[in-house]
Write a protein that holds these residues in place. Structure first.
Motif, PDB file in Angstrom:
ATOM      1  N   GLY A   1       0.811  -1.220   0.000  1.00 38.75           N
ATOM      2  CA  GLY A   1       0.000   0.000   0.000  1.00 38.75           C
ATOM      3  C   GLY A   1       0.837   1.258   0.000  1.00 38.75           C
ATOM      4  N   SER A   2       0.336   2.295   0.668  1.00 37.34           N
ATOM      5  CA  SER A   2       1.084   3.550   0.766  1.00 37.34           C
ATOM      6  C   SER A   2       2.419   3.276   1.436  1.00 37.34           C
ATOM      7  CB  SER A   2       0.349   4.551   1.669  1.00 37.34           C
ATOM      8  OG  SER A   2      -1.020   4.557   1.414  1.00 37.34           O
TER       9      SER A   2
ATOM     10  N   ARG B   1      -5.945   7.287   8.276  1.00 40.55           N
ATOM     11  CA  ARG B   1      -5.918   8.510   7.457  1.00 40.55           C
ATOM     12  C   ARG B   1      -4.635   8.593   6.634  1.00 40.55           C
ATOM     13  NH1 ARG B   1      -8.228  11.054  12.146  1.00 40.55           N
ATOM     14  NH2 ARG B   1      -6.174  11.876  12.648  1.00 40.55           N
ATOM     15  N   GLU B   2      -3.621   7.889   7.098  1.00 46.12           N
ATOM     16  CA  GLU B   2      -2.324   7.937   6.420  1.00 46.12           C
ATOM     17  C   GLU B   2      -2.272   6.988   5.215  1.00 46.12           C
ATOM     18  OE1 GLU B   2       2.147   6.903   7.904  1.00 46.12           O
ATOM     19  OE2 GLU B   2       0.762   7.504   9.465  1.00 46.12           O
ATOM     20  N   LEU B   3      -3.158   6.023   5.209  1.00 45.49           N
ATOM     21  CA  LEU B   3      -3.064   4.954   4.202  1.00 45.49           C
ATOM     22  C   LEU B   3      -3.912   5.250   2.968  1.00 45.49           C
ATOM     23  CD1 LEU B   3      -3.294   1.784   6.466  1.00 45.49           C
ATOM     24  CD2 LEU B   3      -1.252   2.889   5.534  1.00 45.49           C
ATOM     25  N   SER B   4      -3.404   4.825   1.807  1.00 46.22           N
ATOM     26  CA  SER B   4      -4.197   4.921   0.584  1.00 46.22           C
ATOM     27  C   SER B   4      -5.289   3.852   0.592  1.00 46.22           C
ATOM     28  CB  SER B   4      -3.284   4.718  -0.626  1.00 46.22           C
ATOM     29  OG  SER B   4      -2.712   3.424  -0.568  1.00 46.22           O
ATOM     30  N   ASP B   5      -6.268   4.020  -0.285  1.00 40.40           N
ATOM     31  CA  ASP B   5      -7.403   3.096  -0.294  1.00 40.40           C
ATOM     32  C   ASP B   5      -7.014   1.665  -0.636  1.00 40.40           C
ATOM     33  OD1 ASP B   5      -9.090   5.070   0.457  1.00 40.40           O
ATOM     34  OD2 ASP B   5     -10.243   5.147  -1.418  1.00 40.40           O
ATOM     35  N   ASP B   6      -5.943   1.511  -1.369  1.00 44.01           N
ATOM     36  CA  ASP B   6      -5.571   0.158  -1.789  1.00 44.01           C
ATOM     37  C   ASP B   6      -4.578  -0.508  -0.830  1.00 44.01           C
ATOM     38  OD1 ASP B   6      -3.413   1.745  -2.291  1.00 44.01           O
ATOM     39  OD2 ASP B   6      -2.983   0.895  -4.265  1.00 44.01           O
ATOM     40  N   SER B   7      -4.367   0.041   0.366  1.00 44.97           N
ATOM     41  CA  SER B   7      -3.417  -0.548   1.311  1.00 44.97           C
ATOM     42  C   SER B   7      -4.028  -1.792   1.954  1.00 44.97           C
ATOM     43  CB  SER B   7      -3.049   0.479   2.393  1.00 44.97           C
ATOM     44  OG  SER B   7      -2.364   1.562   1.810  1.00 44.97           O
TER      45      SER B   7
END
Lengths: 282, 282, 282, 282
Positions: A9-10, A230-236
């Protein structure tokens, strides 16, 4: 046996996953709640991809993760968008770096929890099935590394689920030929640096635990205050031997005899069964 | 490559041989004078027999011998009448305990200096020649351990010189089949706890150095003031990669293509040549 | 004693400096040409700054650098614009992680080659001079770490050259009080993550070797074909115990009793002398 | 914290005590039943006396005892009539050989389970109280080693119980001066190679567990079939952090605030209290 996590992910600091969660992997090294052994102190390893090169960095040590300072240093300073981490409980083979996970071959990484039953008896037959061109790169003495080299032999780069199915099929056939009722017990994660495949399977159909994280968007809606989300992208996505915390709705069991694939363009969950028909090369 | 010593004779503290001589093995770990490498810092091992049991104790560590405290402690407190010691300079295989010498199987110990040329290529064919019943006990990845298991496969307990000759023959035949001009380079020591056999051989007939000590009675006559000599029985003998000191008359070269046997009832020196005719089992 | 390098400049892979040069630090661990000892195999350490945080990451291990796989992995995957690396040859103190350089305190790092003469005798007096608030963070038993804590006690963050001068002065006064003729022998590098100070000094005025690299612009003009030089910014600088190669014009000796500072806005070379007048707090 | 055992009696193989009992020390390294921590995996040590010399051999390693091969080798081949063994759970100080027990000074050995509360704060004051002539031999950073050096400072060789009482008194006075309510928690074993003293004390009067074995003659009458008992002389004695098995009548608790002495001529149990009146040398 062992415990492991795979993250995709992110790009985040490894410590966000390895040290900060309530039931982090480091905590599991001393106090696993779902593992066969509560202590996983026979070495550990991490592998991570960077922008620098297509092959991942792999750091492995033979002492317990819980007090290892180098692991702490690297985890608090290295950021990656795809990494593996593994803590080991030896089932008899030597505690040495070459027996620690993840194993690497080119751009591929592999880690495993479980065991091949009767491995002492089966080891020679299984080793003979490894492509002779790959054989010299086997460095350790574990069933886990051998399973990796069998999957490589059976076409891992072209067809990961198929190659793992052929590996599992060979282990089962070879085990049954030696009158071993339930030869295989595994959760396996494998990656090429872009996608992650995670398998849950055992001959006896009572496999080691395996969980994947809920989609970040759904989780964020449930828990708008959770900082990490909140720190992570949707695909994490995280795939783990056991949940890292108690967040309601965060963790879902990978079903028996299934594999999960985390990949650009959409994750998926599919059934897994050993390929018993494949004629091994040996 | 490596350096080693084998001692047989009056029970003495290991430190008398490992630490006290001018060019002791510990000194050689930093400053070998005759070795291919001056530094032998990739692990070490000692193995010794006691009255307690027929199998020897083996202590192996992966750090350099020169500052290892456990080696110093054991050497200054353990007395033995037959012991091996080895310091390693890796030729590429992993620095891990299971790659350190001496190797043990039952009451037998084995250590080696040298290399199989092209080992990466030959390893699989040679491994296949190991008795399947012995195969599961291979733990490391060195040519040295594999040579031991081949010798065990070829009858080491019944006929040590013959088994080593058959092992050497297989290595040479296999190497030549892979177009390797000079497959084998070795000095090997092997013991069953009673006798010690030491082999010096290389395909190219330019083998690593190997020396044996002069008979204690003769030496004592030459050097009536040497304290260690008064402590030793007449049948005490050292076989070493390089002399431990400058005492005139103390050290004799083992000739090319020879083996020495130190045994109750009289030592001997005999020619050695690989047995190329033996049909390996594979 | 030891060997070290300090790099400041364009962010580069650590391996460019640690592994690739002809006389790289890894090569020096086995074959130092200018060191007091040719072998520096009693542990090593690297410390590097990243964008992630102001405190550097520090990785230290107790085995030799030449075959350590984790060092190789990290060096080939981590990029940094300011890093230290050190290989150790113990002068008697234990081979343990807490005795490996670089030492860290907050954002500061310190590494050392040399020795305090008569350290066994002087250690207690010098330790008493450390600020009691800093004392609990001393973890090892080396003179090098103690020198760092003395410099911290004497104002390292406010005035690095002054603090090092006061530390050196205290060592000399304390040594002379114990009738030690030449108490101090040192090359030291210290950094706060922005500037690097490197000191060359010994009481006897015959200090260990220390070199700094020629300005990259000048070198590039001399050697337009050198690949590494094209990669580096004009303000990149190496300070090393011994030159990493034979490139003509590339290396300049730091003069006796001098220190060099590498900093944004212009490097400098200045005289160094111990501050004997400073009244230590003890 | 930690677990330990002390044995005095007929010379036996160390493995008889370390590996064979149901709840052996090796088992306790993974599954302590009475310890504060169930896992004691931060290094271990053994120390044993032989006929060879008055100073004991000490072997210490930083990895867990449960899979350490060198410990197994030595324990199965070394026979001793007086030995200590210790497994460590770090309370924060570094995992390094010089922090592993037992500690040795001349013919004396010392090991400890427990902690000095607020040790970071008290460490400097306590260290200053160590005899300057002994100070240079402090190698590690634990409270345990420092307690040993304080006892040595306060006359351990002349009066072991008095020296330990003075050490405990200094720790309590120093702790109370820093407003620490319960400064000391300890079980300590100390020996000169002839007698063994074992102390159980804590300021809060709720000390870590400590047991001693019933007299062999009485046990043999109770359990005429127990093989180990027939092997032991009447004066053989074990003092342990927790019982090694379930044999009825075999284990007795050392009372709170007491010490036990195992010695030629008759064992004894006596009250223990810190000597608060002793004027320390600092």
């Amino acid at each position: 046996m062992c415990r492991w996590i795979a993250y995709s992910g992110s790009p985040i600091l490894l410590s966000r996953v390895l040290f900060q969660p309530k039931y982090s992997l480091i905590d599991q090294s001393l106090h696993s709640r779902l593992g066969v052994e509560t202590t996983n102190g026979d070495g550990f390893g991490i592998g991570w991809y960077t922008q620098e090169r297509s092959t991942p960095a792999v750091l492995r040590e033979i002492d317990p993760a819980w007090n290892n300072r180098n692991l702490r240093e690297v985890a608090h300073h290295v950021r990656s968008g795809l990494f593996f981490a593994h803590i080991r409980a030896s089932t008899g083979t030597a505690v040495q770096q070459t027996n620690c996970h993840p194993f690497r071959y080119g751009r591929w990484m592999w880690m495993h929890n479980g065991a091949i039953a009767g491995f002492r008896e089966l080891r020679r037959d299984l080793t003979l099935a490894v492509d002779p061109a790959l054989y010299p790169d086997i460095e350790g003495s574990t069933d886990s590394e051998l399973m990796f080299f069998l999957a490589l032999t059976f076409g891992l780069p072209e067809d990961p689920p198929g190659a793992v199915a052929r590996m599992a099929g060979l282990v089962e056939r070879t085990g049954h030929a030696h009158d071993i009722a339930h030869p295989l017990q595994m959760t396996v994660a494998v990656t090429d640096g872009r996608s992650v495949w995670a398998f849950r399977y055992s001959t006896v159909a009572a496999s080691r635990s395996l969980y994947y994280s809920t989609e970040v968007g759904d989780l964020r809606a449930l828990h708008p205050d959770a900082a990490l989300l909140r720190e992570l992208s949707d695909d994490s996505r995280l795939i783990v031997s056991e949940p890292l915390g108690d967040l309601p709705g965060a963790w879902n069991e990978v079903p028996e005899s299934s594999y999960s694939v985390v990949q650009p363009g959409g994750d998926a969950m599919r059934p897994f069964r050993p390929d018993l028909a494949h004629a091994s090369r040996s």
